[in-house]
Design an enzyme around this catalytic site. Structure first.
Site, mmCIF file in Angstrom:
data_model
loop_
_atom_site.group_PDB
_atom_site.id
_atom_site.type_symbol
_atom_site.label_atom_id
_atom_site.label_comp_id
_atom_site.label_asym_id
_atom_site.label_seq_id
_atom_site.Cartn_x
_atom_site.Cartn_y
_atom_site.Cartn_z
ATOM 1 N N GLU A 428 0.774 -1.212 -0.002
ATOM 2 C CA GLU A 428 -0.006 0.026 0.041
ATOM 3 C C GLU A 428 0.876 1.443 0.168
ATOM 4 O O GLU A 428 0.464 2.235 0.836
ATOM 5 C CB GLU A 428 -1.115 -0.042 1.258
ATOM 6 C CG GLU A 428 -1.867 -1.225 1.217
ATOM 7 C CD GLU A 428 -2.978 -1.146 2.370
ATOM 8 O OE1 GLU A 428 -3.175 -0.203 3.067
ATOM 9 O OE2 GLU A 428 -3.637 -2.071 1.967
ATOM 10 N N GLU A 505 -4.002 -9.105 -0.167
ATOM 11 C CA GLU A 505 -4.329 -8.671 1.215
ATOM 12 C C GLU A 505 -6.006 -8.618 1.217
ATOM 13 O O GLU A 505 -6.537 -7.982 0.284
ATOM 14 C CB GLU A 505 -4.026 -7.447 1.832
ATOM 15 C CG GLU A 505 -4.137 -7.346 3.428
ATOM 16 C CD GLU A 505 -3.078 -6.284 3.829
ATOM 17 O OE1 GLU A 505 -2.215 -5.926 3.570
ATOM 18 O OE2 GLU A 505 -4.001 -5.371 4.756
HETATM 19 C C1 GAL Z 1 -4.219 -2.824 5.470
HETATM 20 C C2 GAL Z 1 -2.636 -2.693 5.732
HETATM 21 C C3 GAL Z 1 -2.511 -3.651 6.785
HETATM 22 C C4 GAL Z 1 -3.323 -3.353 8.049
HETATM 23 C C5 GAL Z 1 -4.773 -3.733 7.373
HETATM 24 C C6 GAL Z 1 -5.746 -3.654 8.679
HETATM 25 O O1 GAL Z 1 -4.428 -1.858 4.557
HETATM 26 O O2 GAL Z 1 -1.949 -3.193 4.393
HETATM 27 O O3 GAL Z 1 -1.114 -3.502 7.212
HETATM 28 O O4 GAL Z 1 -3.062 -2.260 8.546
HETATM 29 O O5 GAL Z 1 -4.916 -2.949 6.567
HETATM 30 O O6 GAL Z 1 -7.068 -3.639 8.223
#
Ligand code: GAL
Length: 812
Positions: A428, A505
């Protein structure tokens, strides 16, 4: 023989290093000595610049063995500069110091110290000489000590300053200190260089494989040398399946790269079910004397990402069943202990996970070694930020000076692991939103490719409008990673024509183990939009029914349905496999660890674990939730996760409540049952035949403490761990699902308590203690070998008329 990336080392203290070196010099058998340099350090919090001096007296400093994380030893406070997002634990500055001697016979050797990870801003001095600084707390590094060392009776003093004072330094809990292993590596002057081998397998099939191997040989002496290099490929039984020999010459103080190409017939392929491993062993001889012996892991596998068909391994299409994992090991903090990591991966493997994304920084060596051995596909990730920061004291501060070196070191360290199949250059990253992203992405991808062309370069992106995503615009990614775009998957083939795609993710649903809110009729998002508070529970819990998610994510079930539907989605990496310290969203302090895990921080599965198990593993699954201790008449939502069956019949106290089956893409079935104490039983059937039966019981008064150890014996090596799960049972042996009794522990024999936890995200009890309250009926004690060769007894007691619990563990 060196085991590259193997931390299960000979445990040698200071005196023993000396003895060992003497012994090896006289027998000439050991060509390379990798001494475990973890034991016997002195440590003190605060800044102690004079500790670099030889005559500095560190006697009043604490003595400890590495790896060590001082943050995890602290108590929680909302006032620390770390804040709950970083775990609300103390950070600051600390110094480590170690004194050691080396024999005269080591004078003609090359001696280096290897640090697997120090958080952060480490600076190292040997005998007052400055060796250097490494700001990045997740990177591995080494220093050549040779020219500064003393031999014989004169001592050497190594001092390490660790500075994690400027906070926040990551978006999550980092830990502070020398939290990974340290080795002292002694070689002859002619030796394989640090991270000095590269092995690839250009052609692999079940019949034949080719191996390209390059070894960098370093001559630290002032003499030109002639030597023989013999490389063997050894199978799992240490039998040579291919060998090459060559005689070479090297100049004084020079480096020589020697390439060798092999063919291996009928290789046993590495995959996630049968992670067959080989190794490449290089021996260097001067005349007939063995001067070095170096081992590199090797696995034969081939894989592909396809824009339409997704991922395949060894020609077999498969979905990547992945989880993201942070580096902390719960109550052990950031301490990289092989056994803790193995437990974490074992719990994931049992669930059916076949892949891990190393969120969001280089993992420990043990993590990769275990992924090789246990059969996990790895997305290895290097950065969470580039030039643009996410938190005040992020890595962006060091970017300009360090990104190239850190990225190169990351690839050099990890490129020989067969488990690694993707390089992620960032998570991100802010630069995806502006045109600076183009050139940085191109440069980083080019650095990766210059060191490894065999794996795709990816990045975890959040912007899925192609023209707005400048990392994508660079054209330098081989594989597009998207975080949380499950609702848009259907549009991807059109938006990103011809691109290979993985859900880097997903999910970010929230749960507290063993806590249940009803009714469960709808999915709730936290919050509905930015800036809105979470209308959660007063005790900072979130229901363990899978129906609460962050608004950028979704529930586990909804995500999996989406990922499953589209073949072109190579797989999904769920955020996260385990809860981790820090990022306790959506709650404020005292919440201080995350709610995102499928498994809680103590390693106890939440119910949704079994949803995955029913989908991702081959096991027969029939799991009922919630527990069966409620007030008479309350209407209870009963869910069942199951597989391998056509229907599930539910019985309450012997009376059938009817059969149900999942419809369409459903992942669970549900009943509404007015509570009545007794036994709730489910039977799953396929074509009328019983597949599995599961029962839960209403528990009565607590009668005794139950202790269950994950191991019946541990090694007497100072490192091995046993995890003991503690619960309360009634007189009939039923576990009490909501008990919160305070349990006291006493351990005798060959172990000490190194951590306690109950998985409750808002518990302010310390992780280092000999007591813990149960949370929703359970807690976990972690025992570590204290090097005594005595069998272990752990005793657990609690107030009231409740029998104590004991467990015995052998020490080998
Ligand atoms: C994502 C991020 C993760 C964590 C997650 C929590 O956007 O890449 O590191 O923060 O959100 O939902």
């Amino acid at each position: 023989m060196v085991k590259e990336h193997k931390s299960v080392l000979r445990k040698i203290g200071t005196a023993a290093v000396l003895l060992f070196l003497v012994a090896c010099a006289s027998t000439k058998k050991e060509s390379r000595i990798i001494a475990d340099f973890n034991p016997d350090w002195n440590f003190k919090l605060g800044d102690h610049p004079t500790a670099i001096q030889a005559d500095f007296d560190a006697n009043d400093w604490r003595t400890l063995d590495l790896p060590h994380d001082w943050s995890i030893e602290g108590t929680f406070s909302k006032d620390y500069p770390t804040k709950p997002k970083q775990g609300a634990l103390p950070a600051g500055i600390g110094w480590y110091r170690k004194s050691f001697t080396l024999p005269e016979s080591a004078k003609n050797k090359s001696i280096a110290i290897e640090f697997d990870g120090v958080f952060c801003n480490s600076e190292v001095w040997i005998n007052g000489h400055y060796l250097g600084k490494r700001p990045f707390g997740y990177i591995s590094f080494s220093y050549d000590l040779t020219k500064y060392l003393n031999f014989g009776n004169q001592k050497n003093h190594i001092a390490v300053k660790v500075d994690n004072d400027a906070q926040p330094s990551s978006r999550w809990y980092t830990g502070s200190g020398i939290y990974r292993n340290v080795r002292l590596v002694t070689t002859n002057k002619l030796h394989v260089a640090h991270w000095g081998t590269v092995v690839t397998t250009p052609k692999v099939s079940a019949e034949k494989a080719t191996v390209d191997y390059t070894v960098s040989i370093q001559n630290d002496s002032d003499l030109q040398k002639e030597f023989k290099v013999i490389t063997d490929i050894l199978d799992a039984n240490n039998r040579s399946v291919a060998r090459l020999e060559a005689t070479e010459q090297i100049g004084a103080n020079a480096l020589l790269e020697k390439g060798q190409k092999f063919e291996v017939q009928n290789p046993k392929l590495w995959d996630t079910k049968n992670p067959n491993l080989y190794k490449v062993v290089t021996k260097i001889y001067e005349k007939s004397t063995l001067v070095d012996d170096y081992e590199t892991p090797l696995g034969f596998r081939y894989f592909a990402f396809d824009a339409e068909k997704g991922f395949s391994l060894n020609g077999v299409p498969m979905k990547i069943y992945g989880v993201c994992l942070h580096h902390d090991n719960g109550a052990l903090g950031a301490v990289a202990n092989y056994h803790a990591i193995k437990r974490k991966l074992t719990i994931m493997k049992e669930m059916g996970v076949n892949a891990v994304r190393m969120a969001h920084n280089p993992p420990s060596l043990e993590m990769l070694q275990l992924c090789d051995e246990m059969g996990f596909i790895v997305q290895d990730e290097v950065f969470d930020v580039w030039k643009k920061k996410k938190v005040t004291h992020d890595y962006n501060k060091y970017w300009d000076e360090w990104y190239k070196r850190d990225l190169e070191d990351f690839i050099k360290r990890d490129r020989n692991h067969p488990s690694v199949m993707m390089w992620s250059i960032g998570n991100e990253i802010r630069e995806q939103f502006d045109s600076t992203g183009i050139s940085i992405t191109k440069e980083l991808a080019q650095i990766v490719k210059s060191l490894d062309k065999t794996r795709p370069v990816t990045s975890a992106l959040t912007e899925n409008v192609p023209e707005k995503n400048f990392i994508y615009q660079s054209g330098a990614l081989d594989l597009l990673g998207f975080n949380y775009k499950h609702t848009d998957y259907g549009t991807f083939p059109e938006r990103f024509k011809g691109q290979k795609i993985i859900a880097s993710e997903s999910v970010s649903a929230l749960q507290t183990r063993g806590h249940y809110d009803m009714p469960t009729d709808s999915i709730r998002m936290w919050p509905k939009k930015y800036g809105e508070d979470f209308d959660g529970n007063a005790d900072w819990t979130v229901t363990a029914f899978d129906n609460i998610a962050s608004f950028w994510g979704t529930t586990h079930e909804e995500n999996w349905k989406a990922a499953k539907k589209y073949d072109f989605i190579a797989g999904t990496f769920v955020w996260t496999g385990f809860d981790y310290i820090g990022e306790p969203d959506p709650y404020p302090y005292p919440a201080r660890s995350s709610y995102f895990g499928i498994v809680d921080l103590a390693g106890l599965p939440k119910d949704v674990y079994y949803m995955y198990q029913s989908e991702w593993s081959e096991k027969d699954v029939l799991h009922l939730l919630p527990h069966w201790n409620w007030t008479q008449g309350k209407l209870i939502d009963v869910w069942a996760y199951y597989n391998h069956a056509d229907e599930v019949e539910l019985f309450l106290n012997g009376k059938s409540l009817g059969s149900k089956a999942k419809k369409g893409d459903e992942l669970h079935i549900a009943w509404k049952v007015p509570f009545e104490a007794g036994t709730l039983k489910a039977i799953s059937r396929k074509a009328g035949k019983i597949v599995k039966e599961t029962e839960i019981h209403t528990a009565g008064e607590a009668a005794k403490i139950d202790l269950k150890s994950d191991k019946t014996s541990i090694k007497n090596d100072g490192y091995d761990l046993a995890y003991i799960t503690v619960s309360l049972l009634d007189k009939d042996g039923n576990p009490l699902p909501t008990a919160d009794n305070l349990i006291n522990f006493k351990v005798s024999g060959g172990a000490k308590i190194v951590g306690v936890d109950n998985g409750y995200q808002a518990s302010l009890e310390p992780f280092k203690a000999d007591y813990r309250k149960l949370y929703n009926g359970k807690c976990v004690v972690i025992l570590q070998s204290n090097k005594k060769a005595e069998n272990i007894t752990l005793e657990a007691t609690t107030a009231g008329n409740i029998s104590l619990g004991t467990v015995n563990i052998k020490v080998e």
